[in-house]
Design a protein around this motif. Structure first.
Motif, PDB file in Angstrom:
ATOM      1  N   TRP A 160      -2.278  -6.508  -8.733  1.00 56.64           N
ATOM      2  CA  TRP A 160      -2.125  -6.511  -7.277  1.00 56.64           C
ATOM      3  C   TRP A 160      -1.297  -7.701  -6.799  1.00 56.64           C
ATOM      4  CZ3 TRP A 160      -3.747 -10.382  -3.971  1.00 56.64           C
ATOM      5  CH2 TRP A 160      -4.655 -11.314  -4.476  1.00 56.64           C
ATOM      6  N   THR A 161      -1.328  -8.825  -7.532  1.00 61.31           N
ATOM      7  CA  THR A 161      -0.530  -9.970  -7.104  1.00 61.31           C
ATOM      8  C   THR A 161       0.957  -9.682  -7.274  1.00 61.31           C
ATOM      9  OG1 THR A 161      -0.643 -11.075  -9.271  1.00 61.31           O
ATOM     10  CG2 THR A 161      -2.412 -11.539  -7.697  1.00 61.31           C
ATOM     11  N   ALA A 162       1.316  -8.963  -8.325  1.00 57.42           N
ATOM     12  CA  ALA A 162       2.719  -8.575  -8.515  1.00 57.42           C
ATOM     13  C   ALA A 162       3.163  -7.618  -7.419  1.00 57.42           C
ATOM     14  CB  ALA A 162       2.902  -7.938  -9.890  1.00 57.42           C
ATOM     15  N   ARG A 163       2.275  -6.695  -7.029  1.00 59.82           N
ATOM     16  CA  ARG A 163       2.615  -5.767  -5.940  1.00 59.82           C
ATOM     17  C   ARG A 163       2.844  -6.533  -4.632  1.00 59.82           C
ATOM     18  NH1 ARG A 163      -1.580  -2.717  -8.168  1.00 59.82           N
ATOM     19  NH2 ARG A 163      -2.982  -3.229  -6.425  1.00 59.82           N
ATOM     20  N   MET A 164       2.007  -7.527  -4.381  1.00 55.79           N
ATOM     21  CA  MET A 164       2.181  -8.313  -3.166  1.00 55.79           C
ATOM     22  C   MET A 164       3.478  -9.114  -3.203  1.00 55.79           C
ATOM     23  SD  MET A 164      -0.151  -7.672  -0.965  1.00 55.79           S
ATOM     24  CE  MET A 164       0.131  -9.060   0.138  1.00 55.79           C
ATOM     25  N   ALA A 165       3.819  -9.659  -4.355  1.00 58.51           N
ATOM     26  CA  ALA A 165       5.071 -10.405  -4.481  1.00 58.51           C
ATOM     27  C   ALA A 165       6.268  -9.484  -4.237  1.00 58.51           C
ATOM     28  CB  ALA A 165       5.159 -11.053  -5.857  1.00 58.51           C
ATOM     29  N   ASP A 166       6.213  -8.279  -4.790  1.00 56.71           N
ATOM     30  CA  ASP A 166       7.291  -7.309  -4.572  1.00 56.71           C
ATOM     31  C   ASP A 166       7.361  -6.893  -3.101  1.00 56.71           C
ATOM     32  OD1 ASP A 166       7.903  -7.398  -7.255  1.00 56.71           O
ATOM     33  OD2 ASP A 166       6.850  -5.533  -7.756  1.00 56.71           O
ATOM     34  N   ALA A 167       6.189  -6.710  -2.486  1.00 59.67           N
ATOM     35  CA  ALA A 167       6.152  -6.304  -1.078  1.00 59.67           C
ATOM     36  C   ALA A 167       6.740  -7.392  -0.190  1.00 59.67           C
ATOM     37  CB  ALA A 167       4.709  -5.998  -0.665  1.00 59.67           C
ATOM     38  N   ALA A 168       6.416  -8.643  -0.489  1.00 61.08           N
ATOM     39  CA  ALA A 168       6.973  -9.743   0.303  1.00 61.08           C
ATOM     40  C   ALA A 168       8.493  -9.786   0.182  1.00 61.08           C
ATOM     41  CB  ALA A 168       6.361 -11.069  -0.154  1.00 61.08           C
ATOM     42  N   CYS A 169       9.002  -9.553  -1.009  1.00 55.99           N
ATOM     43  CA  CYS A 169      10.458  -9.528  -1.197  1.00 55.99           C
ATOM     44  C   CYS A 169      11.089  -8.391  -0.410  1.00 55.99           C
ATOM     45  CB  CYS A 169      10.787  -9.401  -2.678  1.00 55.99           C
ATOM     46  SG  CYS A 169      10.442 -10.884  -3.661  1.00 55.99           S
ATOM     47  N   ALA A 170      10.453  -7.228  -0.419  1.00 58.24           N
ATOM     48  CA  ALA A 170      10.980  -6.076   0.319  1.00 58.24           C
ATOM     49  C   ALA A 170      11.008  -6.365   1.814  1.00 58.24           C
ATOM     50  CB  ALA A 170      10.128  -4.841   0.029  1.00 58.24           C
ATOM     51  N   TRP A 171       9.967  -7.029   2.300  1.00 59.67           N
ATOM     52  CA  TRP A 171       9.943  -7.326   3.729  1.00 59.67           C
ATOM     53  C   TRP A 171      10.981  -8.385   4.092  1.00 59.67           C
ATOM     54  CZ3 TRP A 171       6.882 -11.135   6.934  1.00 59.67           C
ATOM     55  CH2 TRP A 171       7.012 -10.829   8.305  1.00 59.67           C
ATOM     56  N   GLN A 172      11.144  -9.392   3.232  1.00 56.23           N
ATOM     57  CA  GLN A 172      12.155 -10.403   3.511  1.00 56.23           C
ATOM     58  C   GLN A 172      13.545  -9.780   3.600  1.00 56.23           C
ATOM     59  OE1 GLN A 172      13.233 -13.155   0.425  1.00 56.23           O
ATOM     60  NE2 GLN A 172      13.767 -14.777   1.873  1.00 56.23           N
ATOM     61  N   ALA A 173      13.856  -8.864   2.698  1.00 56.89           N
ATOM     62  CA  ALA A 173      15.160  -8.201   2.726  1.00 56.89           C
ATOM     63  C   ALA A 173      15.336  -7.426   4.026  1.00 56.89           C
ATOM     64  CB  ALA A 173      15.288  -7.265   1.528  1.00 56.89           C
ATOM     65  N   HIS A 174      14.261  -6.766   4.461  1.00 57.24           N
ATOM     66  CA  HIS A 174      14.302  -6.016   5.723  1.00 57.24           C
ATOM     67  C   HIS A 174      14.504  -6.956   6.906  1.00 57.24           C
ATOM     68  CE1 HIS A 174      13.259  -2.862   8.606  1.00 57.24           C
ATOM     69  NE2 HIS A 174      12.471  -3.744   9.194  1.00 57.24           N
ATOM     70  N   ARG A 175      13.790  -8.081   6.911  1.00 57.50           N
ATOM     71  CA  ARG A 175      13.866  -9.031   8.014  1.00 57.50           C
ATOM     72  C   ARG A 175      15.238  -9.709   8.080  1.00 57.50           C
ATOM     73  NH1 ARG A 175      12.386  -9.105  12.520  1.00 57.50           N
ATOM     74  NH2 ARG A 175      11.783  -6.956  12.262  1.00 57.50           N
ATOM     75  N   ALA A 176      15.851  -9.910   6.933  1.00 57.99           N
ATOM     76  CA  ALA A 176      17.162 -10.549   6.903  1.00 57.99           C
ATOM     77  C   ALA A 176      18.197  -9.733   7.657  1.00 57.99           C
ATOM     78  CB  ALA A 176      17.614 -10.756   5.456  1.00 57.99           C
ATOM     79  N   LEU A 177      18.003  -8.423   7.708  1.00 62.74           N
ATOM     80  CA  LEU A 177      18.928  -7.555   8.421  1.00 62.74           C
ATOM     81  C   LEU A 177      18.677  -7.532   9.929  1.00 62.74           C
ATOM     82  CD1 LEU A 177      18.856  -4.468   6.010  1.00 62.74           C
ATOM     83  CD2 LEU A 177      20.593  -6.301   6.137  1.00 62.74           C
ATOM     84  N   ALA A 178      17.480  -8.045  10.338  1.00 60.80           N
ATOM     85  CA  ALA A 178      17.103  -7.973  11.746  1.00 60.80           C
ATOM     86  C   ALA A 178      17.471  -9.225  12.525  1.00 60.80           C
ATOM     87  CB  ALA A 178      15.596  -7.719  11.849  1.00 60.80           C
ATOM     88  N   VAL A 179      17.851 -10.297  11.827  1.00 60.50           N
ATOM     89  CA  VAL A 179      18.159 -11.556  12.519  1.00 60.50           C
ATOM     90  C   VAL A 179      19.597 -11.540  13.033  1.00 60.50           C
ATOM     91  CG1 VAL A 179      18.339 -14.059  12.256  1.00 60.50           C
ATOM     92  CG2 VAL A 179      16.505 -12.817  11.117  1.00 60.50           C
TER      93      VAL A 179
ATOM     94  N   GLY B  21       0.789  -1.224   0.000  1.00 56.51           N
ATOM     95  CA  GLY B  21       0.000   0.000   0.000  1.00 56.51           C
ATOM     96  C   GLY B  21       0.820   1.272   0.000  1.00 56.51           C
ATOM     97  N   GLY B  22       2.154   1.155  -0.008  1.00 49.04           N
ATOM     98  CA  GLY B  22       2.995   2.339  -0.116  1.00 49.04           C
ATOM     99  C   GLY B  22       3.945   2.576   1.037  1.00 49.04           C
ATOM    100  N   HIS B  23       3.855   1.760   2.097  1.00 44.77           N
ATOM    101  CA  HIS B  23       4.777   1.905   3.223  1.00 44.77           C
ATOM    102  C   HIS B  23       6.147   1.313   2.885  1.00 44.77           C
ATOM    103  CE1 HIS B  23       0.931   2.356   5.328  1.00 44.77           C
ATOM    104  NE2 HIS B  23       1.577   2.789   6.384  1.00 44.77           N
ATOM    105  N   SER B  24       7.175   1.844   3.510  1.00 44.70           N
ATOM    106  CA  SER B  24       8.451   1.137   3.520  1.00 44.70           C
ATOM    107  C   SER B  24       8.316  -0.001   4.526  1.00 44.70           C
ATOM    108  CB  SER B  24       9.582   2.067   3.939  1.00 44.70           C
ATOM    109  OG  SER B  24       9.438   2.438   5.309  1.00 44.70           O
TER     110      SER B  24
END
Length: 273
Positions: free
Chosen positions: A254-273, A207-210
């Motif tokens: 919208w499915t492509a946006r969700m796929a991109d969003a999931a990738c963005a979150w995974q990259a963010h989470r990888a830095l938090a572990v 939806g537009g959040h980082s």
């Protein structure tokens, strides 16, 4: 793929008569365009008031979604929970399976950064977190996401006692005054409480959040505050596979946006572990 909508007058006479046993004589019925997973989605008005009716043909492969919504409604729409509109009746007649819900005036949620809808949704999710998961044959988070982890034992991170909605598409969040109500409980699941905030995080990114903004938006939820970093990282990776599969099977934007969003979150989470 969205199902073709069926109007009131196109339903069999027997089905309409069965509905009118609950509503009284129908004066008008307006088919709504939002949503993709119901062949019937309409506001039906009689002399006794208006109800929202949704349903599927009894032969439809995913008719189990009707069972799930009917089963969970008393627990999420009762006095103690009240995070969803009430399911009032069910009609199974002439090849159709229809559910009648109380009609709630409102609009769908906005997930843009800074949206005033998000605090309302956080309040509802906090209330949902306090509802004891009923002893019902719900899907388990372990079983749902096990096919998407690299090692089967990793799915154990997703286990838990919480009642989860899991489908935080903004079309499934109805803003009515100061309240946010959750609709479409087809994917109700039992699992770790932090999974619901995690599902919402991906929606907020779409939806537009980082990723940082999305996690900040859910940071006040008790369930999120208890989330283990390793569990979140595994769920983020599983979500990439889930949404990649969905996007591959559908050309909807919208499915492509969700796929991109999931990738963005995974990259963010990888830095938090």
């Amino acid at each position: 793929m969205a199902l073709t909508r069926v109007n009131w007058e196109d339903l069999p006479a027997g089905t309409r008569q069965a509905v009118e046993k609950h509503t009284g004589r129908v004066r008008s019925a307006r088919t709504v365009s939002e949503g993709w997973n119901s062949a019937v989605a309409m506001l039906v008005t009689s002399y006794s008031g208006t109800v929202f009716v949704k349903g599927l043909r009894q032969t439809y492969a995913r008719r189990w979604t009707q069972d799930a919504e009917w089963m969970i409604s008393p627990y999420v729409a009762g006095v103690g929970g009240r995070v969803a509109p009430r399911a009032l009746w069910r009609v199974e007649e002439d090849g159709w399976d229809l559910l009648g819900f109380e009609a709630v005036e409102g609009r769908h949620a906005v997930y843009e950064p800074g949206s005033a809808d998000l605090p309302r949704l956080m309040h509802t999710m906090t209330r949902l977190g306090k509802i004891r998961c009923p002893d019902l044959p719900l899907k388990s988070a372990e079983d749902r996401w096990r096919p998407y982890v690299t090692e089967p034992e990793h799915a154990a991170w997703f286990a838990g006692p919480a009642l989860l909605h899991t489908d935080y598409n903004p079309l499934n969040v109805l803003i009515s005054g100061s309240r946010a109500l959750l609709i479409d409980w087809a994917w109700a699941t039992q699992g770790a409480g932090w999974i619901d905030p995690a599902c919402l995080v991906i929606r907020l990114i779409a939806g537009g959040h980082s990723a940082t903004q999305a996690e900040s938006a859910v940071s006040g939820l008790p369930a999120w505050q208890q989330a283990p970093a390793e569990g979140l990282a595994l769920f983020a990776a599983a979500s990439v596979r889930v949404w990649g599969e969905v996007a591959e099977a559908s050309s909807a934007s919208w499915t492509a946006r969700m796929a991109d969003a999931a990738c963005a979150w995974q990259a963010h989470r990888a830095l938090a572990v």
